[in-house]
Write a protein that holds these residues in place. Structure first.
Motif, PDB file in Angstrom:
ATOM      1  N   GLY A   1       0.780  -1.227   0.000  1.00  0.00           N
ATOM      2  CA  GLY A   1       0.000   0.000   0.000  1.00  0.00           C
ATOM      3  C   GLY A   1       0.811   1.276   0.000  1.00  0.00           C
ATOM      4  O   GLY A   1       0.352   2.297   0.500  1.00  0.00           O
ATOM      5  N   GLN A   2       2.002   1.258  -0.542  1.00  0.00           N
ATOM      6  CA  GLN A   2       2.839   2.453  -0.553  1.00  0.00           C
ATOM      7  C   GLN A   2       2.266   3.550  -1.448  1.00  0.00           C
ATOM      8  O   GLN A   2       2.500   4.724  -1.205  1.00  0.00           O
ATOM      9  N   ASN A   3       1.516   3.206  -2.476  1.00  0.00           N
ATOM     10  CA  ASN A   3       1.002   4.190  -3.427  1.00  0.00           C
ATOM     11  C   ASN A   3      -0.515   4.290  -3.391  1.00  0.00           C
ATOM     12  O   ASN A   3      -1.134   4.586  -4.410  1.00  0.00           O
ATOM     13  N   ASP A   4      -1.119   4.107  -2.240  1.00  0.00           N
ATOM     14  CA  ASP A   4      -2.570   4.151  -2.160  1.00  0.00           C
ATOM     15  C   ASP A   4      -3.121   5.570  -2.294  1.00  0.00           C
ATOM     16  O   ASP A   4      -4.110   5.800  -2.962  1.00  0.00           O
ATOM     17  N   ASP A   5      -2.491   6.529  -1.646  1.00  0.00           N
ATOM     18  CA  ASP A   5      -3.004   7.901  -1.632  1.00  0.00           C
ATOM     19  C   ASP A   5      -2.112   8.784  -2.501  1.00  0.00           C
ATOM     20  O   ASP A   5      -1.085   9.276  -2.058  1.00  0.00           O
ATOM     21  N   LEU A   6      -2.511   8.998  -3.728  1.00  0.00           N
ATOM     22  CA  LEU A   6      -1.729   9.829  -4.629  1.00  0.00           C
ATOM     23  C   LEU A   6      -2.237  11.269  -4.683  1.00  0.00           C
ATOM     24  O   LEU A   6      -1.561  12.145  -5.207  1.00  0.00           O
ATOM     25  N   TYR A   7      -3.402  11.535  -4.115  1.00  0.00           N
ATOM     26  CA  TYR A   7      -3.998  12.863  -4.217  1.00  0.00           C
ATOM     27  C   TYR A   7      -3.564  13.796  -3.086  1.00  0.00           C
ATOM     28  O   TYR A   7      -3.231  14.951  -3.320  1.00  0.00           O
ATOM     29  N   THR A   8      -3.546  13.315  -1.863  1.00  0.00           N
ATOM     30  CA  THR A   8      -3.295  14.161  -0.702  1.00  0.00           C
ATOM     31  C   THR A   8      -1.923  14.835  -0.725  1.00  0.00           C
ATOM     32  O   THR A   8      -1.846  16.020  -0.405  1.00  0.00           O
ATOM     33  N   PRO A   9      -0.834  14.160  -1.076  1.00  0.00           N
ATOM     34  CA  PRO A   9       0.451  14.871  -1.071  1.00  0.00           C
ATOM     35  C   PRO A   9       0.498  16.059  -2.031  1.00  0.00           C
ATOM     36  O   PRO A   9       1.196  17.036  -1.762  1.00  0.00           O
ATOM     37  N   SER A  10      -0.258  16.003  -3.110  1.00  0.00           N
ATOM     38  CA  SER A  10      -0.216  17.115  -4.055  1.00  0.00           C
ATOM     39  C   SER A  10      -0.988  18.332  -3.574  1.00  0.00           C
ATOM     40  O   SER A  10      -0.733  19.445  -4.022  1.00  0.00           O
ATOM     41  N   VAL A  11      -1.941  18.155  -2.662  1.00  0.00           N
ATOM     42  CA  VAL A  11      -2.726  19.294  -2.167  1.00  0.00           C
ATOM     43  C   VAL A  11      -2.436  19.607  -0.701  1.00  0.00           C
ATOM     44  O   VAL A  11      -3.098  20.452  -0.113  1.00  0.00           O
ATOM     45  N   ARG A  12      -1.452  18.964  -0.123  1.00  0.00           N
ATOM     46  CA  ARG A  12      -1.144  19.175   1.291  1.00  0.00           C
ATOM     47  C   ARG A  12      -0.731  20.613   1.568  1.00  0.00           C
ATOM     48  O   ARG A  12      -1.035  21.176   2.618  1.00  0.00           O
ATOM     49  N   ILE A  13      -0.052  21.256   0.619  1.00  0.00           N
ATOM     50  CA  ILE A  13       0.367  22.634   0.830  1.00  0.00           C
ATOM     51  C   ILE A  13      -0.825  23.585   0.851  1.00  0.00           C
ATOM     52  O   ILE A  13      -0.759  24.670   1.422  1.00  0.00           O
ATOM     53  N   LEU A  14      -1.938  23.201   0.242  1.00  0.00           N
ATOM     54  CA  LEU A  14      -3.112  24.060   0.209  1.00  0.00           C
ATOM     55  C   LEU A  14      -3.985  23.938   1.448  1.00  0.00           C
ATOM     56  O   LEU A  14      -4.842  24.790   1.682  1.00  0.00           O
ATOM     57  N   LEU A  15      -3.790  22.898   2.238  1.00  0.00           N
ATOM     58  CA  LEU A  15      -4.599  22.690   3.433  1.00  0.00           C
ATOM     59  C   LEU A  15      -4.157  23.645   4.539  1.00  0.00           C
ATOM     60  O   LEU A  15      -2.990  24.018   4.643  1.00  0.00           O
ATOM     61  N   ASP A  16      -5.096  24.038   5.363  1.00  0.00           N
ATOM     62  CA  ASP A  16      -4.795  24.949   6.465  1.00  0.00           C
ATOM     63  C   ASP A  16      -4.012  24.228   7.549  1.00  0.00           C
ATOM     64  O   ASP A  16      -4.232  23.057   7.838  1.00  0.00           O
ATOM     65  N   GLU A  17      -3.136  24.988   8.191  1.00  0.00           N
ATOM     66  CA  GLU A  17      -2.384  24.447   9.312  1.00  0.00           C
ATOM     67  C   GLU A  17      -3.202  24.589  10.585  1.00  0.00           C
ATOM     68  O   GLU A  17      -4.040  25.470  10.714  1.00  0.00           O
ATOM     69  N   ASP A  18      -2.918  23.760  11.549  1.00  0.00           N
ATOM     70  CA  ASP A  18      -3.547  23.901  12.864  1.00  0.00           C
ATOM     71  C   ASP A  18      -2.894  25.052  13.623  1.00  0.00           C
ATOM     72  O   ASP A  18      -1.787  25.478  13.321  1.00  0.00           O
ATOM     73  N   ALA A  19      -3.577  25.557  14.629  1.00  0.00           N
ATOM     74  CA  ALA A  19      -3.006  26.638  15.441  1.00  0.00           C
ATOM     75  C   ALA A  19      -1.775  26.170  16.196  1.00  0.00           C
ATOM     76  O   ALA A  19      -0.882  26.963  16.485  1.00  0.00           O
TER      77      ALA A  19
END
Length: 52
Positions: A29-47
């Protein structure tokens, strides 16, 4: 001429090792999530992460 046979044998063994590592990575399962790493920079950070 015998060194060529040795080098061909080594390259075949190395290619089989890389092929088996690739199939192991796919099964585990090393390549299961191909979408999240590409949009991780767009996600908001926690406080908590903004402790500057």
């Amino acid at each position: 001429m015998s060194i060529i046979y040795f080098l061909i044998g080594c390259s075949v063994v190395l290619a089989l090792a890389f092929l088996s590592a690739f199939f192991w990575a796919q099964r585990s399962g090393q390549n299961d999530d191909l979408y999240t790493p590409s949009v991780r920079i767009l996600l908001d950070e926690d406080a908590e992460d903004r402790k500057e």
